[in-house]
Structures are given as C-alpha cells and as structure tokens.
Design a protein around this motif. Structure first.
Motif, short mmCIF file in Angstrom:
data_model
loop_
_atom_site.label_atom_id
_atom_site.label_comp_id
_atom_site.label_asym_id
_atom_site.label_seq_id
_atom_site.Cartn_x
_atom_site.Cartn_y
_atom_site.Cartn_z
N ASP A 1 77.27 85.78 11.54
CA ASP A 1 76.57 86.42 10.47
C ASP A 1 77.33 87.68 9.72
OD1 ASP A 1 75.93 88.07 12.66
OD2 ASP A 1 73.63 87.77 12.60
N GLY A 2 78.37 87.45 10.04
CA GLY A 2 79.55 88.74 9.49
C GLY A 2 79.21 89.90 10.41
N GLY A 3 78.81 89.95 11.60
CA GLY A 3 78.85 91.10 12.34
C GLY A 3 77.45 91.87 12.53
N LYS A 4 76.32 91.01 12.00
CA LYS A 4 75.18 91.62 11.89
C LYS A 4 74.50 91.36 13.62
CE LYS A 4 73.44 90.91 7.38
NZ LYS A 4 74.30 89.77 7.14
N SER A 5 74.80 90.23 14.25
CA SER A 5 74.58 90.09 15.46
C SER A 5 75.68 89.26 16.22
CB SER A 5 73.34 89.16 15.65
OG SER A 5 73.62 87.66 15.20
N TRP A 6 75.83 89.65 17.68
CA TRP A 6 76.90 88.96 18.29
C TRP A 6 76.58 88.18 19.65
CZ3 TRP A 6 81.86 90.00 16.46
CH2 TRP A 6 81.78 90.82 15.34
N LYS A 7 77.35 87.45 19.97
CA LYS A 7 77.17 86.75 21.24
C LYS A 7 78.36 86.70 22.09
CE LYS A 7 73.50 83.21 20.35
NZ LYS A 7 73.22 82.18 19.69
N GLN A 8 78.09 86.64 23.33
CA GLN A 8 79.41 86.66 24.22
C GLN A 8 79.97 85.34 24.25
OE1 GLN A 8 79.95 89.95 25.64
NE2 GLN A 8 81.87 89.12 26.16
N ALA A 9 81.24 85.35 24.01
CA ALA A 9 82.07 84.01 24.06
C ALA A 9 82.53 83.89 25.33
CB ALA A 9 83.14 83.95 23.17
N ARG A 10 83.11 82.77 26.03
CA ARG A 10 83.56 82.33 27.14
C ARG A 10 85.14 82.37 27.25
NH1 ARG A 10 84.97 77.54 29.48
NH2 ARG A 10 84.06 76.40 27.90
N LEU A 11 85.88 82.90 28.06
CA LEU A 11 87.34 82.98 27.92
C LEU A 11 87.66 81.55 28.79
CD1 LEU A 11 88.01 86.73 29.09
CD2 LEU A 11 88.13 85.58 26.98
N VAL A 12 88.71 81.05 28.20
CA VAL A 12 89.15 79.80 28.38
C VAL A 12 90.45 79.81 28.66
CG1 VAL A 12 89.39 77.57 27.52
CG2 VAL A 12 87.83 78.85 26.15
N GLY A 13 90.97 78.99 29.73
CA GLY A 13 92.03 78.64 30.34
C GLY A 13 92.76 79.57 31.44
N PRO A 14 93.89 79.37 31.64
CA PRO A 14 94.71 80.19 32.71
C PRO A 14 94.84 81.62 32.09
CG PRO A 14 96.28 78.88 31.64
CD PRO A 14 94.89 78.15 31.01
N ASP A 15 94.76 82.39 33.12
CA ASP A 15 94.91 84.26 32.53
C ASP A 15 96.43 84.30 33.02
OD1 ASP A 15 94.99 86.82 32.60
OD2 ASP A 15 93.30 86.98 33.82
N MET A 16 97.13 84.60 32.09
CA MET A 16 98.64 84.41 32.09
C MET A 16 99.05 86.03 32.52
SD MET A 16 99.58 81.46 31.72
CE MET A 16 101.23 81.17 30.98
N GLY A 17 98.03 86.85 32.55
CA GLY A 17 98.51 88.37 33.07
C GLY A 17 97.91 89.35 31.80
N ARG A 18 98.11 90.61 31.90
CA ARG A 18 97.56 91.41 31.01
C ARG A 18 98.46 91.56 29.55
NH1 ARG A 18 99.34 97.59 31.75
NH2 ARG A 18 101.12 97.51 33.22
N TYR A 19 99.42 91.11 29.67
CA TYR A 19 100.18 91.37 28.25
C TYR A 19 100.10 89.96 27.69
CZ TYR A 19 102.31 95.24 30.39
OH TYR A 19 102.67 96.46 31.01
N ALA A 20 99.49 88.95 28.06
CA ALA A 20 99.21 87.80 27.51
C ALA A 20 97.84 87.51 26.61
CB ALA A 20 99.18 86.30 28.29
N TRP A 21 97.63 86.52 25.67
CA TRP A 21 96.55 86.51 25.11
C TRP A 21 95.50 85.44 25.70
CZ3 TRP A 21 98.31 85.21 19.55
CH2 TRP A 21 98.65 83.83 19.39
N ARG A 22 94.14 85.53 25.54
CA ARG A 22 93.24 84.72 26.19
C ARG A 22 92.71 83.90 25.08
NH1 ARG A 22 91.09 85.41 31.30
NH2 ARG A 22 90.95 83.13 31.13
N GLN A 23 92.36 82.69 25.25
CA GLN A 23 91.50 81.97 24.29
C GLN A 23 90.13 82.01 24.58
OE1 GLN A 23 95.27 80.30 23.14
NE2 GLN A 23 93.18 79.36 22.19
N PHE A 24 89.34 81.98 23.63
CA PHE A 24 88.15 82.37 23.80
C PHE A 24 87.26 81.06 23.10
CE2 PHE A 24 88.70 84.91 20.07
CZ PHE A 24 87.73 84.44 19.27
#
Ligand code: MSS
Length: 366
Positions: free
Chosen positions: A292-315
């Motif tokens: 809703d354009g930032g009126k309310s928020w829900k926590q997403a789940r991080l998906v897939g391998p964690d490739m370290g702090r400089y990588a991105w995560r899928q959510f």
C-alpha cells in the motif's frame, strides 16, 4: 516503439532480450530479467564504459597482461601469470553503477537514465591486493589511498587527465580488494574488464577499475578529472569539485523485481512478491514489503544462499492479492541497523539513489 539499438560488438555475447542498450557504452539489465538465483548471469550484466572499449587483442594472451604496482617497498610490474602464484580468494559482490536509479530523479540529471538495472551480483576470483603488497615488501610509508588506473588507450590530442579512468579509494578498502581474472566461473570478459580487474567490495562501480594497468599506493587522490571533479556528490545546480564527497561506499538498498508492470497483469490470488536487497558494506538483516505504498509493512523472508556481506540477498513475501491496484515497495535494513530511506539524497548528477519510494512499482491484479 523505436527499434531497439543493436548490441555493440564487444558485448555481442549479451542476451539481447534481457538488456536495454542505451548507447554503445551503456547497457542496462531489464528489471524483469534479474530472476531469483542470486548471481547475475554475465550474459545479462550491465555495462558502463567511460571510454571506448579496448581491442579484443588485450584478451588474446591473458597471462601476459601486466600491471605496474607502485607505492610499495619493491615496486615492479607483475604479469597475470605471476599474480596467479601469489594468492587466491573469491568474493561475491554487488557491482552497481553510482548512477543506478538516476532515471528516478525528477530533475533528470544528465547521464544514462538507469532505473534498477545498472547493478548485478557477481562472483569474482583473483589475488587479494594485500597478498601482492606483502610479496612486494609491504606498503611504502605515508600512503593514504589505493589508486587504480584503467588500461584504455587514450584518445589522441586530449589532456590525458581529462579522460583517464583512474580512481583512488581510502586504504581501508584494500582489506577485501582483489585483482580479479575470473567472474562467474569464466575468465573476465573484455566487456567487464578482462584480462584483469580491480574489485573493491562495497564500493560503487566506478571504483572497480577494468583492464587495470597500474595499482599504486599514493599519498594523494588521483588528479584525473574522473576523480577530482567527476563522480562527486554535488549540491543541485552546482558543479563537481574536489571538496565534495566522492562516490565510494554503497549503502543499504532494495527493490522489487516481480511482479512489475512490464510483465503485464497478474491473476488475482497468491502472488510471490520478490526482489533483491544489499547493504553495500554490511550484510542485510531484513527486508520489509508494503503493498500500500508504504503505509504498512510486512517482514519478507530472505531466500537462497547467503554469499557474504557484499552480495545481495533475494527476498520474498507471499501475498493474497484480490483484484485491484497495488503500490509495491520494499525497504531493507542492514546488520548495523541502517534502514533504506524513503527519499533520495538530492544531488546534481543523480548518484546513490537508494529511495524506497522511487523504486516502488504500481501493479494491477485482474
Ligand atoms: N574501468 C575502466 N578502465 N574504464 C571504465 O570506463 N567504468 C566504471 C567501472 N570501471 C570504467 C571502469 C564504471 S562508471 C562502472 S559503473 C563499472 O566499471 C561498470 O562495470 P561493468 O563491468 O558493469 O561494465 Mo558507474 O559508477
């Protein structure tokens, strides 16, 4: 619609359907092409060249490529063949142009109108810079910067400083920096800086010098225009100058890649809202999603391998969406507690846009 520009020769291997060719030196990944597999395939990674690409001949005999190392106790030239004996490390890193997101600035700053696709998550292998420094007797005294110089042949008749691609980063950036010869499991293609590229994890694209021909530890920042006046965070309406901050460390950012308007209307029902999130220097802690354009928020789940702090995560956030129109937004937080801001930091050249509002998409479910 105007006919799509053809891929330039040096990037002929790119997947034409997955990219937008802005010019012969700027190619953007389509938002719909990021997929859900963490690593961005080389065939669809963006390209940004400030000068014409060097000839293919520089990758004909890769091991013979030489880089001059200066500002160490035993300065010398090293071939790629020698570098390969000195150390090996792999880092997964978000490579992102400083101007990614410029297309969302209402002021339409000059430069490529990138939206989200001047970025990718790439696996790099090479020798740690600190191993090279050690092998050459350590750093010379009084040095404050690590300065990398690109190997392009400069256009004749111009002051070299006005065109040379040379960037300085603070010495602290050396700790995780690599001289890389491999990306995503292949020798680095010419388009991405082969035979040898400086990788400065967490720093914006321009600091990652392609076809590197000199790596120097220096007491001062480079006087090349691309360092002294270009890529500065200048107040709107002003010109870049050395007193303003340079584009260096990236900060926390995310965006949604599906569903997006480009993919057409979705059927009502269960939808997997997904995207990517990265912290720049720090790992991602979490991502919230709003419908809703930032009126309310829900926590997403991080998906897939964690490739370290400089990588991105899928959510991903699964959501039941009845027929209607939704403003989808994502907001990431890094492990230091830095939260992706709602608004962009205004600046003359449209750098470092991390605004979650700018990256939101309006999607119709039918
Ligand atoms: N390097 C060199 N040598 N040259 C050039 O031009 N560019 C930059 C980097 N490096 C250059 C270099 C930029 S700027 C960027 S982004 C990057 O790179 C890109 O990459 P790729 O691979 O993607 O193309 Mo903006 O911040």
């Amino acid at each position: 619609a105007p006919a799509a520009r053809p891929l330039p020769g040096y990037a002929g291997f790119k997947n034409a359907d997955a990219v937008i060719v802005h010019s012969s030196t700027t190619i953007e990944t389509r938002r719909s092409a990021f997929g859900s597999s963490v690593v961005t395939p080389t065939s669809q990674l963006y390209v940004r060249n400030n000068l014409p690409t060097p000839p293919e001949s520089i990758v004909a005999d890769r091991d013979a490529w030489a880089v001059q190392i200066d500002g160490v106790n035993r300065p010398r030239q090293l071939s790629l063949r020698e570098l390969k004996t000195m150390g090996l490390e792999t880092v997964t890193m978000v490579l992102q142009c400083s101007g990614n997101g410029r297309g969302f600035f209402p002021s339409k700053p000059s430069g490529t109108q990138w939206t989200v696709g001047a970025a990718g998550c790439v696996v790099w292998s090479g020798v740690p810079v600190r191993d090279v420094v050690k092998a050459l007797g350590g750093m010379a005294g009084g040095m404050l910067y690590m300065t990398g110089t690109g190997g392009e042949v400069l256009p004749a008749g111009l002051d070299p400083k006005s065109v040379l691609v040379e960037r300085s980063v603070p010495l602290s950036a050396m700790e995780d920096a690599l001289l890389a010869w491999e990306m995503n499991g292949e020798p680095v293609p010419l388009a991405h800086g082969g035979p040898l590229r400086l990788i400065v994890p967490g720093y914006t694209g321009v600091n990652n010098i392609k076809y590197i021909k000199q790596l120097a530890f220096t007491a001062k920042e480079s006087e090349a225009h691309i360092m002294s006046h270009g890529y500065r965070i200048s107040p709107p309406g002003s010109k870049g100058d050395p007193s303003q901050p340079s584009v260096q460390e990236m900060s926390v950012k995310s965006w949604i890649n599906s569903p997006i308007p480009e993919d057409g209307n979705r059927a009502a029902g269960l939808v997997q809202i997904q995207g990517v999130a990265f912290g720049g220097m720090h790992a991602i802690k979490g991502v919230e999603v709003s419908i809703d354009g930032g009126k309310s928020w829900k926590q997403a789940r991080l998906v897939g391998p964690d490739m370290g702090r400089y990588a991105w995560r899928q959510f991903v956030l699964p959501a039941q969406l009845p027929k209607g129109t939704y403003q989808l937004a994502s907001r990431a937080t890094d492990v230091r507690g830095n939260v992706q801001p709602e608004t962009r930091g205004e600046n003359q050249s449209g750098y470092n846009n991390t605004s979650w509002a700018d990256h939101a998409v309006t999607v119709t479910v039918a």
